[in-house]
Structures are given as structure tokens and as C-alpha cells.
Design a protein around this motif. Structure first.
Motif, PDB file in Angstrom:
ATOM      1  N   THR A 231       0.659  -1.092  -0.086  1.00  9.61           N
ATOM      2  CA  THR A 231      -0.103   0.048  -0.021  1.00  9.61           C
ATOM      3  C   THR A 231       0.964   1.384   0.039  1.00  9.61           C
ATOM      4  O   THR A 231       2.041   1.145   0.508  1.00  9.61           O
ATOM      5  N   TYR A 232       0.396   2.186  -0.635  1.00  7.74           N
ATOM      6  CA  TYR A 232       0.985   3.630  -0.754  1.00  7.74           C
ATOM      7  C   TYR A 232      -0.021   4.772  -0.377  1.00  7.74           C
ATOM      8  O   TYR A 232      -0.891   5.066  -1.124  1.00  7.74           O
ATOM      9  N   LEU A 233       0.352   5.444   0.836  1.00  8.63           N
ATOM     10  CA  LEU A 233      -0.421   6.576   1.104  1.00  8.63           C
ATOM     11  C   LEU A 233       0.161   7.712   0.289  1.00  8.63           C
ATOM     12  O   LEU A 233       1.322   8.075   0.898  1.00  8.63           O
ATOM     13  N   VAL A 234      -0.451   8.267  -0.586  1.00 10.62           N
ATOM     14  CA  VAL A 234      -0.157   9.356  -1.476  1.00 10.62           C
ATOM     15  C   VAL A 234      -0.867  10.636  -1.348  1.00 10.62           C
ATOM     16  O   VAL A 234      -2.071  10.462  -1.340  1.00 10.62           O
TER      17      VAL A 234
ATOM     18  N   TRP B 297      -5.025  10.123  -1.142  1.00  8.53           N
ATOM     19  CA  TRP B 297      -5.219   9.051  -1.943  1.00  8.53           C
ATOM     20  C   TRP B 297      -4.631   7.702  -1.145  1.00  8.53           C
ATOM     21  O   TRP B 297      -3.698   8.007  -0.447  1.00  8.53           O
ATOM     22  N   LEU B 298      -5.298   6.623  -1.420  1.00  8.50           N
ATOM     23  CA  LEU B 298      -4.404   5.340  -0.994  1.00  8.50           C
ATOM     24  C   LEU B 298      -4.426   4.552  -2.250  1.00  8.50           C
ATOM     25  O   LEU B 298      -5.235   4.221  -2.869  1.00  8.50           O
ATOM     26  N   PHE B 299      -3.216   3.980  -2.443  1.00  8.24           N
ATOM     27  CA  PHE B 299      -3.251   2.908  -3.847  1.00  8.24           C
ATOM     28  C   PHE B 299      -2.619   1.556  -2.980  1.00  8.24           C
ATOM     29  O   PHE B 299      -1.985   1.746  -2.215  1.00  8.24           O
ATOM     30  N   VAL B 300      -2.801   0.554  -3.780  1.00  6.36           N
ATOM     31  CA  VAL B 300      -2.527  -0.976  -3.363  1.00  6.36           C
ATOM     32  C   VAL B 300      -2.083  -1.346  -4.832  1.00  6.36           C
ATOM     33  O   VAL B 300      -2.498  -1.294  -5.870  1.00  6.36           O
ATOM     34  N   LYS B 301      -0.994  -2.229  -4.452  1.00 12.01           N
ATOM     35  CA  LYS B 301      -0.264  -2.697  -5.587  1.00 12.01           C
ATOM     36  C   LYS B 301      -0.147  -4.200  -5.234  1.00 12.01           C
ATOM     37  O   LYS B 301       0.199  -4.732  -4.364  1.00 12.01           O
ATOM     38  N   VAL B 302      -0.863  -4.998  -6.209  1.00 12.86           N
ATOM     39  CA  VAL B 302      -1.069  -6.597  -5.934  1.00 12.86           C
ATOM     40  C   VAL B 302      -0.043  -7.129  -6.861  1.00 12.86           C
ATOM     41  O   VAL B 302      -0.057  -7.083  -7.978  1.00 12.86           O
ATOM     42  N   GLU B 303       0.987  -7.767  -6.343  1.00  6.18           N
ATOM     43  CA  GLU B 303       1.934  -8.413  -6.855  1.00  6.18           C
ATOM     44  C   GLU B 303       1.835  -9.915  -7.212  1.00  6.18           C
ATOM     45  O   GLU B 303       1.104 -10.574  -6.290  1.00  6.18           O
ATOM     46  N   THR B 304       2.406 -10.525  -8.288  1.00  9.50           N
ATOM     47  CA  THR B 304       2.243 -11.914  -8.531  1.00  9.50           C
ATOM     48  C   THR B 304       3.752 -12.418  -8.945  1.00  9.50           C
ATOM     49  O   THR B 304       4.760 -11.744  -9.197  1.00  9.50           O
TER      50      THR B 304
ATOM     51  N   ALA C 164     -12.785  -2.923  -2.541  1.00 15.71           N
ATOM     52  CA  ALA C 164     -13.000  -2.251  -3.753  1.00 15.71           C
ATOM     53  C   ALA C 164     -11.505  -2.281  -4.494  1.00 15.71           C
ATOM     54  O   ALA C 164     -11.269  -2.452  -5.633  1.00 15.71           O
ATOM     55  N   GLY C 165     -10.488  -1.672  -3.625  1.00 19.81           N
ATOM     56  CA  GLY C 165      -9.263  -1.518  -4.242  1.00 19.81           C
ATOM     57  C   GLY C 165      -8.465  -2.540  -4.566  1.00 19.81           C
ATOM     58  O   GLY C 165      -7.812  -2.829  -5.512  1.00 19.81           O
ATOM     59  N   ILE C 166      -8.587  -3.905  -3.849  1.00 16.85           N
ATOM     60  CA  ILE C 166      -8.093  -5.173  -4.055  1.00 16.85           C
ATOM     61  C   ILE C 166      -8.929  -5.709  -5.349  1.00 16.85           C
ATOM     62  O   ILE C 166      -8.064  -6.063  -6.394  1.00 16.85           O
ATOM     63  N   ASP C 167     -10.200  -5.525  -5.399  1.00 14.10           N
ATOM     64  CA  ASP C 167     -10.617  -5.914  -6.666  1.00 14.10           C
ATOM     65  C   ASP C 167     -10.365  -5.388  -7.779  1.00 14.10           C
ATOM     66  O   ASP C 167     -10.114  -5.930  -8.875  1.00 14.10           O
ATOM     67  N   GLN C 168      -9.994  -3.776  -7.844  1.00 11.10           N
ATOM     68  CA  GLN C 168      -9.639  -3.176  -8.785  1.00 11.10           C
ATOM     69  C   GLN C 168      -8.374  -3.748  -9.280  1.00 11.10           C
ATOM     70  O   GLN C 168      -7.980  -3.875 -10.627  1.00 11.10           O
ATOM     71  N   ALA C 169      -7.316  -4.052  -8.556  1.00 10.43           N
ATOM     72  CA  ALA C 169      -6.163  -4.773  -8.922  1.00 10.43           C
ATOM     73  C   ALA C 169      -6.052  -5.950  -9.539  1.00 10.43           C
ATOM     74  O   ALA C 169      -5.431  -6.436 -10.178  1.00 10.43           O
ATOM     75  N   LEU C 170      -6.984  -6.812  -8.801  1.00  4.51           N
ATOM     76  CA  LEU C 170      -7.110  -8.094  -9.658  1.00  4.51           C
ATOM     77  C   LEU C 170      -7.646  -8.100 -10.889  1.00  4.51           C
ATOM     78  O   LEU C 170      -7.213  -8.800 -11.620  1.00  4.51           O
TER      79      LEU C 170
ATOM     80  N   VAL D  28       0.669   3.019 -14.617  1.00  5.28           N
ATOM     81  CA  VAL D  28       0.820   3.997 -13.189  1.00  5.28           C
ATOM     82  C   VAL D  28       2.557   3.994 -13.039  1.00  5.28           C
ATOM     83  O   VAL D  28       3.487   3.321 -13.323  1.00  5.28           O
ATOM     84  N   ASP D  29       2.970   5.266 -12.820  1.00  2.00           N
ATOM     85  CA  ASP D  29       4.190   5.772 -12.555  1.00  2.00           C
ATOM     86  C   ASP D  29       4.738   5.410 -10.937  1.00  2.00           C
ATOM     87  O   ASP D  29       4.746   5.949 -10.277  1.00  2.00           O
ATOM     88  N   GLU D  30       5.338   4.039 -11.128  1.00  2.00           N
ATOM     89  CA  GLU D  30       5.448   3.547  -9.783  1.00  2.00           C
ATOM     90  C   GLU D  30       6.768   4.337  -8.822  1.00  2.00           C
ATOM     91  O   GLU D  30       6.478   4.408  -7.826  1.00  2.00           O
ATOM     92  N   GLY D  31       7.704   4.891  -9.652  1.00  2.00           N
ATOM     93  CA  GLY D  31       8.569   5.616  -8.940  1.00  2.00           C
ATOM     94  C   GLY D  31       7.939   6.946  -8.567  1.00  2.00           C
ATOM     95  O   GLY D  31       8.446   7.228  -7.333  1.00  2.00           O
ATOM     96  N   HIS D  32       7.203   7.677  -9.019  1.00  2.00           N
ATOM     97  CA  HIS D  32       6.351   8.656  -8.662  1.00  2.00           C
ATOM     98  C   HIS D  32       5.674   8.248  -7.383  1.00  2.00           C
ATOM     99  O   HIS D  32       5.607   9.199  -6.413  1.00  2.00           O
ATOM    100  N   VAL D  33       4.922   7.276  -7.572  1.00  2.00           N
ATOM    101  CA  VAL D  33       4.102   6.916  -6.363  1.00  2.00           C
ATOM    102  C   VAL D  33       5.047   6.624  -5.056  1.00  2.00           C
ATOM    103  O   VAL D  33       4.723   7.064  -4.170  1.00  2.00           O
ATOM    104  N   LYS D  34       6.164   5.968  -5.289  1.00  2.00           N
ATOM    105  CA  LYS D  34       7.008   5.854  -4.264  1.00  2.00           C
ATOM    106  C   LYS D  34       7.365   6.906  -3.474  1.00  2.00           C
ATOM    107  O   LYS D  34       7.644   6.926  -2.228  1.00  2.00           O
ATOM    108  N   GLN D  35       7.648   7.840  -4.454  1.00  2.00           N
ATOM    109  CA  GLN D  35       8.513   9.313  -3.998  1.00  2.00           C
ATOM    110  C   GLN D  35       7.208   9.850  -3.123  1.00  2.00           C
ATOM    111  O   GLN D  35       7.724  10.452  -2.190  1.00  2.00           O
ATOM    112  N   MET D  36       6.170   9.965  -3.640  1.00  2.00           N
ATOM    113  CA  MET D  36       5.169  10.802  -2.920  1.00  2.00           C
ATOM    114  C   MET D  36       4.742  10.071  -1.699  1.00  2.00           C
ATOM    115  O   MET D  36       4.031  10.526  -0.724  1.00  2.00           O
TER     116      MET D  36
END
Length: 383
Positions: free
Chosen positions: A8-11, A15-22, A85-91, A353-361
């Protein structure tokens, strides 16, 4: 393919983003689980659901949704449903990428190529709305939305009513008769004043009146519907098909506005949209949020015949310092032309998604809370 992690990323701005990795190289999914003002609480709920999901096949979305919802004795509500909802979007994002197709192709295909969008004007305490409407119309939008009022007591003054009418009149005078005006009561208005306002606003032919009363007072819609022919919209604070069931059955709502980051995600909102279609009710998903939420909405809009307009947050008053386009690599996916946006055609949600910017923010984070308003007598007002 198996789920290996949820991050999860609080930006900012809120907002709050979640990345589901596989374990499938190059395939991960992004979601936006958030309750504005309760981000840390939803983040904790995501982490609670994480333990079940690790090691599971991400493609079994329907089953995962049911386990996340039905696997707890206590269910529903904004926090749990936003986490789901957020997990479902990621799936769904993962599933689309796995099959090299946009999500809407996996839900029967598109029934439209683009959808109309509207732009917010006026802020929390609406002012200068005439010129603001002129500006966004010049940018190509054909519809706007505004907060109708500041705080209103159960019984308030006709001076405040006149102020609302003056603002809407300024918009009509500035942009003409045919620009759509969505008027959001934001749950700030109690039934006695709503009866006055919906009737007085009717000559300006609003596109819709939104949340004319708080959702816990939805029984009042029966009475309000007799005071106006303006379409009544509501639903941003309803969180499942079971919440919408009675609202639709009673027949006094014309537009439903489920939020894909609050109401169980793509899986649930697609079902809610289909329920509404059976009652001849239009769909206009609520989305004053970030790019992942908007991309999710557009995938549902693409495959829902009753979708007619989409909220989006570019330039909204909440987005101070960071805006809708800042977190994606290719901003052109949300180009607005002639008041419409094209349905994203890329795999999954159709955004990168610009993951680098997400992590920075995420290192900056946020602690956004909505303001606490009070009436002149000192009692707490609805914001």
C-alpha cells in the motif's frame, strides 16, 4: 500464477493505492482503496485481507470477492467495502494484463467508445461559479458540477436559498441554456430545506440534483420527488448491491452514483449498474479520486448501457499540489475532447502507473481530513 504480496502507498493529496504483486514476471495490478479522511483505517483493512490472498490465484476474482465479503461475520460498510474495492480493481488489472485485454473486453465488451465527463467548479463554499463555468466550457466540457450550498440548518433562511439561486443563475447567464449543471447538495441539506431548494432550482433545468438528503434519510426522496421533475441522483455513500436494493425498488431515484473505490470495486459496481438498468435508472459513477479509480470507472462505463456521464477530479479543489495525471506515465489516456473521454484500450485498467513517482510521494504521505463545520449557534453542521 499466484499472489505474492500486497503493498500500500499513502499518497497526496488524499489517496491510497495498493499494488498486488504476482509470481508471473511483469504482471501486477493496481487499485485505489480509500475512504477520504480514513485512509489509515482502510490501509489496515487491506492488510487484514492480505493474509488470505497471499498464495492464491489472482484470476479467481469472483471467489476472492465473496471470501473477502462473506468470510467475516460482520460485513459491509465504508471501510471493509473500500478495502475490497481497491483489491478488486487490482485483480481485474492483473486479469486484463494476463489476457492482454482491457477489463471491459472481459466483461462482455464495450457498448460505447467514449463517455461524457463533467468538471467540478466552485469549491466547498461555492463562489465565482459563473466565471469558473465559463472557463471549463471554453476548455471543452459540456457539463459541470458544483456544491449547491454552504452549511444549512434544518430550517434556514430564505437569504441562503436566494444565494443558491443567484449562483446557478450566474452559470446559466454565462454559459447558456444547454450546458449540464449538476447541483450537489452533499448531504448538507435537511428535508425541510431540500423541499424548497429542489422546487426553486427547477426553472434552471439542472442536469441532476445530487444527494438531496443524507443517505440515512433516503426515505425522504419519496416526498422530494413530488416537488420537482429534476432527476435525483444519489449513491456515493452506499456500499453494496444490498444497500442499493431498497433505493431502486422504491423508485424515487433517477441516477445512481456508486463509487468504485467504496462500493466493492469493479465486480460489485458492475452488478449494481445492471440492477439499476432493470429499474430504468441511469449510472454516473462517483469519482472525485485518483487515476486508478477513474480508470476502473471507465471500464465499467464501457460495458454498462445505462452509464451516461462520468465524474473526474482534474482540477478539483481537493487536489492541492498533486492532481489526477501526476501518477500515470501517459496522461493522454485521459484526454478530454468535446466533453468526452475515450474508453482506455490498454490491457487491464488501461493505464500505466508511474511507480517511481508513487513511491516518492508515499514518502510525503498525507493526513487529509475533511473540515468540521459549525452553524452560527455552535452545533455541528454537515460538510
Amino acid at each position: 500464477m499466484k499472489i505474492t504480496n500486497l503493498v500500500t502507498y499513502l499518497v497526496p493529496p488524499r489517496w491510497l493505492f495498493v499494488k498486488v504483486e504476482t509470481d508471473e514476471e511483469g504482471i501486477s495490478g493496481w487499485g485505489e482503496p480509500i475512504v477520504e479522511g480514513r485512509a489509515a483505517t482502510v490501509e489496515a483493512a487491506v492488510q487484514e485481507l492480505k493474509s488470505y490472498l497471499i498464495g492464491k490465484n489472482p484470476l479467481r476474482i469472483e471467489d476472492h470477492w465473496n471470501v473477502m465479503y462473506r468470510g467475516g461475520f460482520y460485513r459491509g460498510g465504508p471501510v471493509l467495502m473500500s478495502a475490497i474495492a481497491g483489491i478488486d480493481q487490482a485483480l481485474w488489472d492483473i486479469k486484463g494484463k494476463f489476457h492482454h485485454a482491457p477489463v471491459h473486453e472481459l466483461m462482455g465488451g464495450a457498448c460505447r467508445d467514449r463517455i461524457r465527463v463533467y468538471s467540478w467548479i466552485g469549491g466547498d463554499r461555492p463562489s465565482d461559479v459563473g466565471q469558473a463555468a465559463k472557463k471549463v466550457v471554453e476548455q471543452g466540457f459540456t457539463a459541470i458540477k458544483m456544491n449547491a450550498t454552504e452549511e444549512l440548518h434544518y430550517i434556514d433562511t430564505h437569504e441562503k436559498v436566494d444565494q443558491v439561486l443567484e449562483r446557478v443563475a450566474a452559470i446559466r447567464e454565462t454559459v447558456g441554456d444547454y450546458v449540464g449543471i449538476g447541483i450537489d447538495f452533499h448531504g448538507r441539506v435537511h428535508k425541510p430545506m431540500a423541499k424548497i431548494l429542489v422546487k426553486e432550482l427547477e426553472p434552471f433545468r439542472p442536469m441532476f440534483i445530487e444527494e438531496p438528503v443524507l443517505p440515512e434519510n433516503n426515505e425522504a426522496l419519496r416526498e422530494l420527488a413530488h416537488f420537482t421533475s429534476t432527476p435525483i441522483a444519489t449513491g456515493e455513500r452506499l456500499f453494496s448491491r444490498w444497500d442499493f436494493k431498497q433505493l431502486l425498488a422504491e423508485g424515487y431515484v433517477d441516477i445512481i452514483q456508486p463509487d468504485l473505490s467504496h462500493a466493492g470495486g469493479i465486480t460489485e459496481c458492475k452488478k449494481i449498474a445492471a440492477m439499476a438498468e432493470a429499474y430504468d435508472v441511469a449510472l454516473a459513477p462517483h469519482c472525485p479520486l485518483g487515476p486508478i479509480a477513474l480508470a476502473s470507472c471507465l471500464q465499467v462505463d464501457a460495458s454498462s448501457h445505462n452509464a451516461f456521464i462520468q465524474e473526474q477530479s482534474l482540477g478539483i479543489h481537493y487536489n492541492k499540489g498533486n492532481d489526477l495525471l501526476d501518477y500515470i506515465a501517459d496522461a493522454s489516456v485521459f484526454d478530454y475532447e468535446e466533453g468526452f473521454v475515450n474508453i482506455p484500450q490498454g490491457p487491464g485498467l488501461g493505464i500505466d502507473v508511474d511507480e517511481g513517482h508513487v513511491k516518492q510521494m508515499a514518502d510525503v504521505g498525507h493526513q487529509w481530513k475533511n473540515p468540521i463545520w459549525r452553524h452560527q449557534d455552535g452545533s455541528v453542521a454537515e460538510w
